[in-house]
Write an enzyme that holds these catalytic residues in place. Structure first.
Site, short mmCIF file in Angstrom:
data_model
loop_
_atom_site.label_atom_id
_atom_site.label_comp_id
_atom_site.label_asym_id
_atom_site.label_seq_id
_atom_site.Cartn_x
_atom_site.Cartn_y
_atom_site.Cartn_z
N SER A 112 17.77 30.59 31.91
CA SER A 112 16.44 31.02 32.32
C SER A 112 15.36 30.77 31.27
CB SER A 112 16.45 32.50 32.71
OG SER A 112 17.05 33.28 31.70
N HIS A 114 18.43 30.37 38.78
CA HIS A 114 17.37 29.35 38.68
C HIS A 114 17.80 27.98 39.20
CE1 HIS A 114 14.57 31.85 36.40
NE2 HIS A 114 15.64 32.34 35.81
N LYS A 133 13.69 33.86 43.63
CA LYS A 133 13.10 32.76 42.86
C LYS A 133 12.78 31.60 43.80
CE LYS A 133 14.62 34.78 38.69
NZ LYS A 133 15.79 35.30 38.00
C1 PLP Z 1 16.18 36.58 37.47
C2 PLP Z 1 17.60 36.52 37.06
C3 PLP Z 1 18.52 37.50 37.44
C4 PLP Z 1 18.08 38.75 38.15
O1 PLP Z 1 17.78 38.49 39.48
P1 PLP Z 1 16.81 39.51 40.25
O2 PLP Z 1 17.05 39.20 41.68
O3 PLP Z 1 15.44 39.21 39.78
O4 PLP Z 1 17.26 40.89 39.88
C5 PLP Z 1 19.83 37.33 37.11
N1 PLP Z 1 20.24 36.26 36.41
C6 PLP Z 1 19.39 35.31 36.00
C7 PLP Z 1 19.91 34.14 35.22
C8 PLP Z 1 18.05 35.41 36.31
O5 PLP Z 1 17.18 34.50 35.88
#
Ligand code: PLP
Length: 407
Positions: A182, A210, A242
């Protein structure tokens, strides 16, 4: 009694954050339209969101949400095992399983909750969770909640992973990694990690928050991009907040493992089901993500263009081919001052500082979206080069730094 007072304690923490300029501030968006946001009365071009495919305001996604809300209401009204499980949840799980080529999938309230579920439901005190050093915070917290031993290996280092697993030959083992990282935007060496997991009888779990929708054939993510399937990666995480533009998350994989999660994972059982309108929106978004290849082609084009121009402008990039394009600034103050300079020029870019990233690696984390145009990307690179010059010359007001949103 010498128990410390709560107020003294949080006051000391606050003072510490101020001293190291690590105070964190939220910004309120008053309106969003595509890649543009109205923030504090000013229109900014957003380069820090995760709406990679530009689906969050798509008419079919919003329409599905509105339809479901008018028929079913706003809330989930109960947990999945009591009365909150709805047909639209089933439809979404089936759609994601079909997309990713896995036997089953299970819907969670968020990616964070899903990660807590997977580790807690599968590992206990005697077991070990081996993780990449740059994994997302939710995976680290998951191992803590599970009470298992947590061992970390250097970023992207499959040799390091096997060393950690060899050192813990007793108890069950999970090898957990982000698919696309991320903060760095690079992709884990999944083929090597799959080999390590097989040799060490560890369960390979890939958090592809991602990667889903963005990389791989039909946007199937980093597992498919690495030509791996459910035999190599028995469980993977797809988040819906996302690239899919909604909220929630899906764990996809082996049918027996998924069944086990659905009956034992605490963050599945003791929480309200995702509201049906959100599931309906994500179902529409997954269908678009599967079918509309032009969104990924456009992203590829923007990524190539950004890297090309940024390199020519002398900005320090990282080895990433994904829409996450960090620009390394070094110290915190430079990152904050550059973000402030960019905001003055009309661009919203997040300055990411320790402890989210290692000391001395503070950065601007640029994220690209299919909503951007080539002129937007060109304008951003020019503004970055100018902001860097202004910071070098000491022209950016330090008072504005506090106002910069940092994760
Ligand atoms: C954003 C993210 C999460 C958390 O996901 P949410 O649905 O926002 O709680 C978990 N792992 C990674 C690698 C992320 O980037």
């Amino acid at each position: 009694m010498s128990r410390p007072g709560w107020r003294d304690r949080i006051e000391a923490a606050r003072t510490q954050r101020e001293a190291t300029s690590r105070v964190r501030v939220r910004r309120s968006v008053t309106h969003r339209d595509g890649a543009r946001c109205l923030v504090d009365g000013r229109s900014l071009l957003n380069f820090c969101g995760n709406d990679y495919l530009g689906l969050s305001q798509h008419f079919a996604v919003v329409g599905a949400l509105q339809d479901a809300a008018s028929r079913e209401g706003a809330g989930g009204i109960g947990s999945h095992l009591v009365c909150g499980h709805h047909q639209v949840h089933d439809a979404l799980e089936r759609e994601v399983a079909d997309w990713l080529g896995t036997p089953r999938a299970l819907l969670f309230g968020s990616g964070y909750l899903a990660n807590l579920a997977v580790v807690q439901a599968l590992l206990g005190d005697e077991d070990v969770c081996v993780q990449d050093r740059l994994n997302h915070a939710s995976l680290i917290d998951a191992a803590r909640l599970a009470g298992c031993r947590l061992r970390r290996y250097p970023h992207g280092d499959a040799e390091g992973a096997i060393r950690q697993l060899r050192g813990m030959p007793e108890g069950a083992a999970m090898l957990a990694t982000d698919g696309v990282f991320s903060m760095d935007g690079d992709i884990a060496p999944l083929r090597e990690l799959a080999l390590v997991a097989r040799v060490q009888k560890a369960l390979l779990y890939v958090d592809d928050a991602h990667g889903i929708g963005v990389v791989g054939p039909d946007g199937r993510g980093s597992v498919a991009a690495s030509k791996l399937g459910p035999n190599d990666v028995p469980l993977q995480l797809a988040t819906l907040g996302k690239a899919l533009g909604g909220y929630g998350a899906v764990v996809a994989g082996d049918a027996d493992l998924i069944q086990h999660l659905s009956e034992t994972a605490r963050t599945y059982i003791y929480t309200t089901a995702l509201p049906p309108p959100q599931a309906a929106a994500s179902l529409a978004a997954v269908k678009l993500a599967r079918a509309e290849h032009w969104r990924r082609s456009k992203l590829d084009e923007l990524v190539g263009r950004f890297r090309d121009r940024a390199q020519r402008a002398g900005l320090e990039l990282m080895d990433s081919q994904t829409p996450i394009q960090p620009v390394i600034c070094g110290d915190d103050d430079t990152a904050l001052a550059m973000a402030a300079g960019l905001e003055q020029a009309g661009y919203w870019v997040a300055a990411i500082r320790p402890p989210t990233v290692p000391e001395g690696r503070a950065r601007l984390r640029v994220t690209l979206s299919a909503l951007h145009g080539v002129a937007d990307v060109d304008g951003l690179v020019d503004a970055m080069a100018k902001a860097r010059e202004r910071v070098r010359l000491g022209l950016v007001e330090t008072a504005r730094r506090e106002a910069v949103l940092a994760r």
